[in-house]
Design an enzyme around this catalytic site. Structure first.
Site, short mmCIF file in Angstrom:
data_model
loop_
_atom_site.label_atom_id
_atom_site.label_comp_id
_atom_site.label_asym_id
_atom_site.label_seq_id
_atom_site.Cartn_x
_atom_site.Cartn_y
_atom_site.Cartn_z
N ASP A 66 16.60 9.96 -1.39
CA ASP A 66 16.36 8.65 -2.00
C ASP A 66 16.04 8.78 -3.49
O ASP A 66 15.81 9.88 -4.01
CB ASP A 66 15.21 7.92 -1.28
CG ASP A 66 14.11 8.88 -0.82
OD1 ASP A 66 13.84 9.87 -1.53
OD2 ASP A 66 13.51 8.63 0.24
N ASN A 135 3.51 4.29 7.60
CA ASN A 135 4.06 3.19 8.40
C ASN A 135 5.29 3.63 9.21
O ASN A 135 6.00 2.81 9.76
CB ASN A 135 4.43 2.00 7.50
CG ASN A 135 5.50 2.36 6.48
OD1 ASN A 135 6.03 3.46 6.47
ND2 ASN A 135 5.84 1.41 5.62
N HIS A 137 8.01 5.26 8.02
CA HIS A 137 9.31 5.32 7.34
C HIS A 137 9.78 6.76 7.20
O HIS A 137 8.97 7.69 7.11
CB HIS A 137 9.30 4.59 5.99
CG HIS A 137 8.53 5.24 4.88
ND1 HIS A 137 7.73 4.52 4.01
CD2 HIS A 137 8.44 6.53 4.46
CE1 HIS A 137 7.20 5.34 3.13
NE2 HIS A 137 7.61 6.58 3.38
N GLU A 142 12.02 1.44 5.53
CA GLU A 142 10.76 0.83 5.91
C GLU A 142 10.90 0.16 7.28
O GLU A 142 12.03 -0.07 7.75
CB GLU A 142 10.35 -0.22 4.86
CG GLU A 142 10.14 0.36 3.45
CD GLU A 142 8.80 1.10 3.28
OE1 GLU A 142 8.33 1.76 4.23
OE2 GLU A 142 8.22 1.00 2.17
C1 F6R Z 1 10.62 10.99 -0.02
C2 F6R Z 1 10.76 10.26 1.23
C3 F6R Z 1 9.60 9.64 1.93
C4 F6R Z 1 8.39 10.57 2.03
C5 F6R Z 1 7.24 9.85 2.71
C6 F6R Z 1 6.02 10.73 2.83
O1 F6R Z 1 11.87 11.50 -0.41
O2 F6R Z 1 11.85 10.12 1.68
O3 F6R Z 1 9.99 9.26 3.22
O4 F6R Z 1 8.75 11.71 2.76
O5 F6R Z 1 6.91 8.71 1.98
O6 F6R Z 1 5.55 11.01 1.56
P1 F6R Z 1 4.44 12.15 1.33
O7 F6R Z 1 5.07 13.40 1.81
O8 F6R Z 1 4.22 12.17 -0.16
O9 F6R Z 1 3.27 11.74 2.12
#
Ligand code: F6R
Length: 259
Positions: A66, A135, A137, A142
């Site tokens: 992303d 959440n 994702h 989301e």
């Molecule tokens: C980032 C991504 C997100 C993160 C998620 C957890 O490329 O795709 O899904 O993996 O938000 O973020 P952290 O690891 O910072 O808690």
């Protein structure tokens, strides 16, 4: 789906690095890379192994999950820059072969379609590294994301913007939109490896692994995949009902079953 429970975040990194290194040695050519905090211990471990000559990414390519809409690739919080700083410059992966969606494309809708087609043309991704949001994702799919969605623009929840504000000066600087691989796109990878650590992730991990397959917890789509590994530390595993069984499975592998 296999659930690997290890003591702490450093240990999750070792297991994720084991999975990636085994795939590379087995002929994998394409990696899918997550950003954020969760995979950092794995990336540090891969850097160490690469420096020690134990693994090489020469000739491989990688695709990011992303990117924020509106951030140029060299912005300090852009995911293109994050992966360059935290992984690529520490291993022998050619930076020109590390791809991500362009968050500054004049037509971001077209850019999402282009990126999805680029992954399909170069793929399949052999190993896709994933983190998980509180959440549920994955990528930035989301809750309510279609389980078969393709790469597209998503609007971040207030919770996700708040969580990611720690990387920015203030929450006002966190973009509202991202380009993210869809759940259908992610599921085309050969092996999904989701990693999480810390008690903040415990509820999301339990919902993903033991809850229903539902768009309300996008990470539950791993239950539908033919090869998914969830690597969590004890704190992130705290809400798993069947944790003892997952530990038992791990301790009683037959021969060199691998992950
Ligand atoms: C980032 C991504 C997100 C993160 C998620 C957890 O490329 O795709 O899904 O993996 O938000 O973020 P952290 O690891 O910072 O808690």
């Amino acid at each position: 789906m296999e659930i690997v429970i290890v003591p702490g975040p450093e240990d999750t990194g070792v297991v994720v690095a084991d999975v990636i290194a085994a795939a590379v040695h087995g002929g994998a050519r394409t990696l899918g890379l997550a950003t954020g905090s969760s995979p950092l211990t794995a990336y540090a471990e891969l850097a160490r192994r690469c420096a020690a000559g134990q693994v090489s990414f020469t000739g491989m390519q990688a695709f990011l999950l992303d990117e924020y809409v509106g951030l140029p690739a060299d912005h300090p919080q852009a995911y293109a820059r994050f992966i360059r700083d935290r992984l690529v410059r520490h291993v022998d992966l050619d930076p020109a072969r590390v791809h991500g969606p362009d968050g500054t494309a004049p037509d971001v809708l077209a850019e999402a379609l282009r990126y999805d087609a680029a992954i399909a043309a170069a793929g399949p991704i052999d190993v896709q590294v994933l983190g998980i949001g509180v959440n549920g994702h994955i990528g930035f799919n989301e809750p309510s994301s279609s389980l078969r969605s393709r790469t597209r623009i998503k609007t971040l929840t207030a919770r996700t913007r708040q969580d990611n504000a720690r990387f920015f000066g203030s929450i006002d600087e966190v973009p509202h939109h991202v380009i993210t691989q869809g759940l259908g796109t992610i599921c085309e990878a050969g092996h999904l490896v989701l990693t999480a650590s810390g008690s903040r992730k415990a509820a999301a991990v339990a919902a993903a692994v033991e809850g229903p397959l539902t768009a309300s917890c996008p990470a539950s789509v791993l239950q539908w995949h033919s090869h998914a590994t969830v690597v969590v530390d004890e704190a992130a595993a705290a809400h798993l009902r069947d944790a003892d069984f997952y530990r038992y499975v791990l301790e009683h592998k037959i021969g060199d079953q691998g992950y």
